[in-house]
Design an enzyme around this catalytic site. Structure first.
Site, PDB file in Angstrom:
ATOM      1  N   ARG A   1       0.817  -1.213   0.000  1.00  0.00           N
ATOM      2  CA  ARG A   1       0.000   0.000   0.000  1.00  0.00           C
ATOM      3  C   ARG A   1       0.850   1.263   0.000  1.00  0.00           C
ATOM      4  NH1 ARG A   1      -3.032   1.759  -2.729  1.00  0.00           N
ATOM      5  NH2 ARG A   1      -3.937  -0.334  -2.652  1.00  0.00           N
TER       6      ARG A   1
ATOM      7  N   LYS B   1       1.669  24.969  -4.697  1.00  0.00           N
ATOM      8  CA  LYS B   1       0.486  24.357  -4.074  1.00  0.00           C
ATOM      9  C   LYS B   1       0.666  22.847  -4.039  1.00  0.00           C
ATOM     10  CE  LYS B   1      -2.476  28.157  -5.568  1.00  0.00           C
ATOM     11  NZ  LYS B   1      -3.604  28.592  -6.416  1.00  0.00           N
TER      12      LYS B   1
ATOM     13  N   LYS C   1       3.158  39.102  -5.279  1.00  0.00           N
ATOM     14  CA  LYS C   1       1.721  38.870  -5.476  1.00  0.00           C
ATOM     15  C   LYS C   1       0.928  40.111  -5.068  1.00  0.00           C
ATOM     16  CE  LYS C   1       0.207  35.070  -6.044  1.00  0.00           C
ATOM     17  NZ  LYS C   1      -0.311  34.421  -7.276  1.00  0.00           N
TER      18      LYS C   1
ATOM     19  N   GLU D   1       3.015  39.993 -10.190  1.00  0.00           N
ATOM     20  CA  GLU D   1       1.641  39.738 -10.625  1.00  0.00           C
ATOM     21  C   GLU D   1       0.950  41.050 -10.984  1.00  0.00           C
ATOM     22  OE1 GLU D   1      -1.076  36.971  -8.366  1.00  0.00           O
ATOM     23  OE2 GLU D   1      -2.075  38.879  -7.927  1.00  0.00           O
TER      24      GLU D   1
ATOM     25  N   ASP E   1      -2.763  37.770 -14.131  1.00  0.00           N
ATOM     26  CA  ASP E   1      -3.665  37.067 -13.223  1.00  0.00           C
ATOM     27  C   ASP E   1      -5.132  37.242 -13.620  1.00  0.00           C
ATOM     28  OD1 ASP E   1      -4.245  35.552 -10.835  1.00  0.00           O
ATOM     29  OD2 ASP E   1      -4.952  37.428  -9.957  1.00  0.00           O
TER      30      ASP E   1
END
Length: 306
Positions: free
Chosen positions: A123, A158, A190, A219, A240
């Site tokens: 597994r 992410k 950002k 951004e 963006d």
């Protein structure tokens, strides 16, 4: 050390060398494998089902097979699981290279050793390889959609904590390109940074003053901000959540600007595979897709004892 499996202090030299070449830290892989095994065998526990049903001296061979079409990744990591469980008492054969495109029923690896060990490792090995193959397969779909446009698909940060190197490796196996690995190797300004700094240009200048020579991406949400950054010679600009038409205009502005030749444009935000090609055909250099790692569907691999 858990007495129910080998848990070596290091992976076999050939496997460790292979992981290094792939850009993975063998000891980090070993620690992740141990953490996975400890979830199945906490505090020295045993694989009760295997102990009850399989004689201790029984040996077997198992094939790991693809049950769907896609691109495999992480088979070397799966091999590390079997090495951690059974030490030198395991043989790996018929392993296809990571990045191989497979069809349903294809054998991707054969493992031989103590039968109990094979099933104890099953597994954890499949969890790792199935997830990474899912990342590689998803990435390959974007690569196919962008073929011939000049745009490349990027991953993001992410990622699952502790899995970043592996997930980004799987993106490479699928034909994608890695964005920055950490907050240190590239500055990415950002929207919140822009607010805090008082605008895109002040933010860019602040990064360049604090970290000269570090690549910087900023951004933008408006074309006016793009023009300001073109005037400053920004390395890369992230477009963006723009419409396709607005991105096409951004590319036109970049190409017409005297300093635009060295500025890369990256599309991001709300992008889907269905929309990928129309966005790429605007002329952007990159399309970044967080879903490659944060929302991937695992690839169906199965282990069959023969």
């Amino acid at each position: 050390m858990n007495p129910t499996y080998a848990a070596p202090d290091a992976l076999p030299d050939d496997l460790a060398g292979e992981l290094w070449v792939a850009g993975l830290d063998p000891d980090a892989v070993r620690r992740l494998v141990l953490a996975g095994l400890d979830e199945d065998l906490p505090d020295g526990g045993v694989d009760t089902t295997s102990v009850a049903t399989i004689p201790a001296d029984q040996r077997g061979t198992a094939g790991i097979n693809a049950r769907e079409a896609g691109v495999v990744a992480g088979l070397g990591v799966a091999a590390a699981v079997f090495a951690v469980v059974m030490g030198d008492d395991v043989t790996i054969a018929d392993r296809v290279p990571d990045g191989t495109r497979v069809a349903p029923g294809d054998r991707v690896m054969t493992v031989s050793g103590p039968t109990r060990g094979l099933l104890t490792a099953e597994r954890t090995a499949l969890n790792l390889a199935s997830h990474l193959s899912g990342v590689a397969t998803a990435t390959s779909h974007w690569v196919e959609a962008l073929a011939g446009t000049g745009a490349r698909v990027l991953d993001t940060r992410k990622t699952l904590p502790g899995w970043r190197a592996l997930q980004k490796y799987a993106v490479r196996c699928g034909g994608g390109v890695n964005h920055r690995f950490s907050l240190c190797d590239m500055a990415m300004v950002k929207d919140n940074h822009v607010v805090a700094a008082g605008g895109v240009v002040p933010a860019l200048r602040a990064v360049r003053e604090a970290f000269p020579g570090l690549p910087v991406e900023v951004e933008v949400t408006r074309l006016e901000e793009l023009v300001e950054l073109l005037d400053e010679g920004c390395d890369r600009v992230l477009l963006d959540n723009m419409t396709t038409a607005t991105m096409a205009e951004a590319v036109r502005l970049r190409d017409a600007h005297p300093a635009g030749g060295g500025v890369e444009l990256e599309a991001s935000g709300g992008l889907t595979l269905a929309r990928a090609r129309e966005v790429a055909e605007t002329g952007v250099d990159f399309i970044s897709v967080g879903a490659l790692t944060h929302s991937v569907t695992v690839f169906d691999l199965g282990l069959d004892l023969t």
